[in-house]
Design an enzyme around this catalytic site. Structure first.
Site, PDB file in Angstrom:
ATOM      1  N   HIS A  17      68.025  58.494  36.927  1.00 48.00           N
ATOM      2  CA  HIS A  17      67.401  59.524  36.092  1.00 48.00           C
ATOM      3  C   HIS A  17      68.280  59.845  34.889  1.00 48.00           C
ATOM      4  CE1 HIS A  17      65.476  61.034  40.044  1.00 48.00           C
ATOM      5  NE2 HIS A  17      64.497  60.477  39.340  1.00 48.00           N
ATOM      6  N   LYS A  41      54.095  67.845  47.973  1.00 51.42           N
ATOM      7  CA  LYS A  41      55.375  67.293  48.416  1.00 51.42           C
ATOM      8  C   LYS A  41      56.248  68.385  49.022  1.00 51.42           C
ATOM      9  CE  LYS A  41      55.915  63.364  45.323  1.00 51.42           C
ATOM     10  NZ  LYS A  41      56.804  62.721  44.333  1.00 51.42           N
ATOM     11  N   ARG A  90      61.504  50.995  36.791  1.00 48.74           N
ATOM     12  CA  ARG A  90      62.434  50.217  37.615  1.00 48.74           C
ATOM     13  C   ARG A  90      61.921  48.804  37.860  1.00 48.74           C
ATOM     14  NH1 ARG A  90      62.654  53.983  42.613  1.00 48.74           N
ATOM     15  NH2 ARG A  90      60.528  54.190  41.901  1.00 48.74           N
ATOM     16  N   SER A 127      65.020  58.818  44.369  1.00 50.15           N
ATOM     17  CA  SER A 127      65.368  60.065  45.062  1.00 50.15           C
ATOM     18  C   SER A 127      65.023  59.987  46.537  1.00 50.15           C
ATOM     19  CB  SER A 127      64.625  61.244  44.425  1.00 50.15           C
ATOM     20  OG  SER A 127      65.086  61.481  43.125  1.00 50.15           O
TER      21      SER A 127
END
Length: 161
Positions: A17, A41, A90, A127
């Protein structure tokens, strides 16, 4: 003045990040790192705790601020006068998802999205993976800043204690 936003959950903020935020800060006058509220979440950290970690980790980057937002990202962008969304990628699956989001955001408000490929050394970091490794007592010190690693350990100890 060119203003960009780096949105995400940042639960917790990782070196991946921070790589994207640092690179965006070199391109724009102001970068807002925005932690989204996602009721679906169940995060390790509260949105406010995440903002605090981001603010601490980006304190040396001029023009970078951290905040929370709820609702549509593009509505927040419009309210804050932000014209660009900066997103890290990514791998290919990230692109497939993020391109669709970028096109929808552009359709809704005309906000542009730029994609920054994650530096290779961070391409495997997420994460959720950091949380999983830490939960299983693994060392995440090479994946997150030391202060974040300490907070992850403390939070997990708090939950199990």
């Amino acid at each position: 003045m060119m203003k960009a936003i780096c949105p995400g959950s940042f639960d917790p903020v990782t070196f991946g990040h921070l790589d994207i935020v640092t690179r965006a800060a070199a391109m724009f006058d102001e970068v807002v790192v925005a932690v989204g509220h996602n009721m679906a979440k169940n995060g390790l950290f509260t949105p406010e705790e995440r903002v605090g970690m981001i603010a601490e980790c980006t304190a040396d980057l001029p023009g970078v601020t951290a905040t929370t937002f709820s609702g549509l990202l593009v509505d927040f962008c419009r309210e804050q006068g932000i014209g660009v969304i900066a997103k890290g990628l990514r791998f290919g699956a990230d692109f497939d998802y993020e391109l669709q989001m970028a096109q929808m955001n552009g359709h809704l408000t005309g906000v542009d999205t730029i994609f920054l490929p994650t530096a290779p050394q961070w391409s495997f970091v997420s994460s959720s993976l950091v949380r999983e490794v830490a939960t299983l007592s693994g060392d995440v010190g090479a994946l997150v800043p030391a202060s974040v690693a300490a907070r992850v350990q403390a939070k997990l100890a708090e939950r199990t204690g």
